[in-house]
Write an enzyme that holds these catalytic residues in place. Structure first.
Site, PDB file in Angstrom:
ATOM      1  N   TYR A  73      19.935 -14.769 -16.994  1.00 16.25           N
ATOM      2  CA  TYR A  73      20.243 -13.225 -16.929  1.00 16.25           C
ATOM      3  C   TYR A  73      20.523 -12.596 -18.339  1.00 16.25           C
ATOM      4  O   TYR A  73      21.603 -12.072 -18.689  1.00 16.25           O
ATOM      5  CB  TYR A  73      21.485 -13.251 -15.991  1.00 16.25           C
ATOM      6  CG  TYR A  73      22.148 -11.861 -15.598  1.00 16.25           C
ATOM      7  CD1 TYR A  73      21.165 -10.784 -15.487  1.00 16.25           C
ATOM      8  CD2 TYR A  73      23.347 -11.719 -15.359  1.00 16.25           C
ATOM      9  CE1 TYR A  73      21.472  -9.589 -15.011  1.00 16.25           C
ATOM     10  CE2 TYR A  73      23.805 -10.428 -14.769  1.00 16.25           C
ATOM     11  CZ  TYR A  73      22.947  -9.275 -14.667  1.00 16.25           C
ATOM     12  OH  TYR A  73      23.441  -8.262 -14.086  1.00 16.25           O
TER      13      TYR A  73
ATOM     14  N   VAL B 147      24.793 -29.937 -27.905  1.00 13.37           N
ATOM     15  CA  VAL B 147      24.911 -28.483 -28.052  1.00 13.37           C
ATOM     16  C   VAL B 147      25.824 -27.909 -27.391  1.00 13.37           C
ATOM     17  O   VAL B 147      26.050 -28.306 -25.922  1.00 13.37           O
ATOM     18  CB  VAL B 147      23.476 -28.132 -27.480  1.00 13.37           C
ATOM     19  CG1 VAL B 147      23.490 -26.455 -27.522  1.00 13.37           C
ATOM     20  CG2 VAL B 147      22.419 -28.603 -28.147  1.00 13.37           C
ATOM     21  N   LEU B 148      26.408 -26.969 -27.581  1.00  9.37           N
ATOM     22  CA  LEU B 148      27.621 -26.046 -26.762  1.00  9.37           C
ATOM     23  C   LEU B 148      27.186 -24.614 -26.580  1.00  9.37           C
ATOM     24  O   LEU B 148      26.808 -24.190 -27.385  1.00  9.37           O
ATOM     25  CB  LEU B 148      29.033 -26.153 -27.470  1.00  9.37           C
ATOM     26  CG  LEU B 148      29.667 -25.175 -26.946  1.00  9.37           C
ATOM     27  CD1 LEU B 148      30.358 -25.780 -25.838  1.00  9.37           C
ATOM     28  CD2 LEU B 148      31.291 -24.978 -27.934  1.00  9.37           C
TER      29      LEU B 148
ATOM     30  N   GLY C 103      29.465 -19.122 -22.984  1.00 10.11           N
ATOM     31  CA  GLY C 103      28.836 -18.256 -22.047  1.00 10.11           C
ATOM     32  C   GLY C 103      27.683 -18.517 -21.317  1.00 10.11           C
ATOM     33  O   GLY C 103      26.597 -17.872 -21.375  1.00 10.11           O
TER      34      GLY C 103
ATOM     35  N   TRP D 223      24.266 -19.672 -15.652  1.00  9.79           N
ATOM     36  CA  TRP D 223      23.998 -20.560 -14.448  1.00  9.79           C
ATOM     37  C   TRP D 223      23.502 -21.832 -15.269  1.00  9.79           C
ATOM     38  O   TRP D 223      22.949 -22.893 -14.605  1.00  9.79           O
ATOM     39  CB  TRP D 223      23.135 -20.039 -13.415  1.00  9.79           C
ATOM     40  CG  TRP D 223      23.549 -19.073 -12.816  1.00  9.79           C
ATOM     41  CD1 TRP D 223      24.320 -19.389 -11.530  1.00  9.79           C
ATOM     42  CD2 TRP D 223      23.535 -17.663 -12.777  1.00  9.79           C
ATOM     43  NE1 TRP D 223      24.754 -18.238 -10.932  1.00  9.79           N
ATOM     44  CE2 TRP D 223      24.383 -17.215 -11.580  1.00  9.79           C
ATOM     45  CE3 TRP D 223      23.100 -16.885 -13.561  1.00  9.79           C
ATOM     46  CZ2 TRP D 223      24.591 -15.749 -11.252  1.00  9.79           C
ATOM     47  CZ3 TRP D 223      23.224 -15.457 -13.481  1.00  9.79           C
ATOM     48  CH2 TRP D 223      23.846 -14.793 -12.444  1.00  9.79           C
TER      49      TRP D 223
ATOM     50  N   GLU E  83      31.344 -18.928  -9.619  1.00  9.87           N
ATOM     51  CA  GLU E  83      30.271 -19.039  -9.008  1.00  9.87           C
ATOM     52  C   GLU E  83      29.010 -19.683  -9.712  1.00  9.87           C
ATOM     53  O   GLU E  83      28.248 -20.290  -9.105  1.00  9.87           O
ATOM     54  CB  GLU E  83      29.856 -17.733  -8.214  1.00  9.87           C
ATOM     55  CG  GLU E  83      30.811 -17.150  -7.279  1.00  9.87           C
ATOM     56  CD  GLU E  83      30.863 -18.098  -6.021  1.00  9.87           C
ATOM     57  OE1 GLU E  83      29.437 -18.287  -5.509  1.00  9.87           O
ATOM     58  OE2 GLU E  83      31.763 -18.525  -5.432  1.00  9.87           O
TER      59      GLU E  83
ATOM     60  N   CYS F 112      19.715   1.435 -17.731  1.00  6.54           N
ATOM     61  CA  CYS F 112      19.710   0.592 -18.904  1.00  6.54           C
ATOM     62  C   CYS F 112      18.396   0.307 -19.430  1.00  6.54           C
ATOM     63  O   CYS F 112      18.126   0.131 -20.730  1.00  6.54           O
ATOM     64  CB  CYS F 112      20.275  -0.962 -18.391  1.00  6.54           C
ATOM     65  SG  CYS F 112      22.141  -0.616 -18.284  1.00  6.54           S
TER      66      CYS F 112
END
Length: 382
Positions: A131, A165-166, A169, A172, A195, A352
């Protein structure tokens, strides 16, 4: 509506080659002239809401918004009308009394958008559920554009098997899953969306990958060990200018001394502390788009910027591809939302797209390293 107000809009729109009830795709078809009063009273909020309420139609909303923004129509109005169209309600003063992206409020902000239903995002996004802006340089479809973006990030990070790795945010988990599959790394991901974590965990378990979702605010996360790489893709827009400094301090805390931090974010050419009123009310509560000046100040004195890459034009293509997928699913009856939601989501995606088309917004990928460390090979000139 008074005739002189109608004339203002007609003249204003014609200067951007937009006609009221014209025949071209970007022309506005007016169903209710009360829309003009709504826009005069509420600006961009009135424009979006009047579309949701079927007061006007347009076959090509993205191009309409592109023309409105590119021509800077408000600058062609007299002072009195500018004040009516662009009146502010003191948001900046209100923000002084509370942090609109505090740890408690942030969880609500995230749930408002990301927890509305995985069925919507499954229908709209690519097969990996990514996304954020795709990379269309050598791609001709959404799946390829998103994989190209994920691989571009992995290459900029210089990933090697066994690295930890981090992802701050993580959504999914599309980047984490791709990096684990293709580059053999171990990933932890921070998210506030239940979710997203639920569906992402299901996908990881199916593939049996070393990927872990952590439902925690980045400011409250205390890892046992530091990470070789830190990445954040499309999350900074939710952080807020009052928290940029904390964000970079946390990234520095999470990262090994010789590590690399890649930040991918929408950006704007002007420093602000506000959000578009319509986007704030209906899509991203308390979101803020950063400027380079704000980010450069916030990352002092921890980070060097090794590379800056603007792929903002690619978001126009990405948003239009998302809209086509969304519209197809809607027309087929695959989504359980009412018509007002459909018009809201359509306006969100295409307005957008118009903002990126006219270069009102950018998408930056920044490769950052800690001050005093050698420049990584992955960030050298290609």
């Amino acid at each position: 509506m008074k005739g002189n107000e109608y004339a203002i809009f007609e003249s204003m729109l014609s200067s951007a080659d937009i006609k009221i009830n014209g025949s071209r795709p970007w022309d506005i078809q007016v169903n209710d002239v009360a829309m003009f009063d709504r826009i005069l009273a509420d600006g961009s909020l009135g424009l979006g809401e009047s579309y949701m309420e079927k007061m006007w139609e347009c076959k090509d909303i993205a191009e309409l918004i592109n023309r409105i923004l590119a021509f800077e129509l408000d600058k062609h109005l007299d002072l009195r009308t500018k004040m009516i169209l662009g009146a502010k309600i003191g948001k900046d003063k209100i923000k002084k009394f509370f942090n609109p992206q505090g740890t408690t409020i942030s969880k609500h902000n995230v749930a408002f958008h990301y927890d509305i239903g995985n069925d919507l995002y499954r229908a709209m996004l690519d097969k990996r559920m990514t996304y954020t802006c795709g990379y269309w340089k050598n791609a001709d479809n959404l799946d390829n554009a998103q994989e190209a973006k994920l691989d571009l990030i992995c290459r900029k990070l210089g990933l090697k098997p066994g690295m930890r790795v981090l992802d701050i945010g993580c959504g999914w988990g599309s980047l984490m899953i791709y990096a684990a599959e293709k580059y053999g790394v171990v990933c932890d991901g921070l998210t506030l969306s239940e979710e997203q974590a639920k569906l992402g965990t299901q996908m990881v378990e199916e593939k049996q990958l070393p990927v872990n979702f952590i439902l925690r605010d980045y400011r409250l996360y205390e890892p046992e060990t530091k990470y070789d790489r830190v990445v954040s893709v499309g999350m900074l827009e939710h952080v807020g200018s009052s928290n940029y400094r904390d964000f970079f301090t946390c990234a520095d805390k999470f990262l090994n001394q010789d590590g690399v931090f890649l930040l991918h974010s929408i950006g704007t050419f002007e420093s602000t502390e506000t959000n578009d009123p319509w986007i704030h009310k209906y899509i991203f509560p308390n979101g803020e788009i950063p400027s380079l000046a704000q980010l450069a100040t916030a990352m002092e004195p921890e980070f060097n910027m090794e590379d800056l890459h603007n792929i903002g034009e690619d978001y126009d293509h990405t948003l239009c591809a998302w809209y086509r997928n969304f519209d197809k699913a809607w027309q087929q009856g695959d989504l359980n939302y009412n018509e007002k939601f459909y018009r809201m989501w359509k306006y969100y995606l295409l307005s957008c797209a118009g903002a990126f088309r006219c270069r009102e917004l950018s998408v930056w990928q920044m490769v950052l390293t800690k001050v005093g460390t050698p420049k990584p090979a992955s960030a050298r000139s290609k």
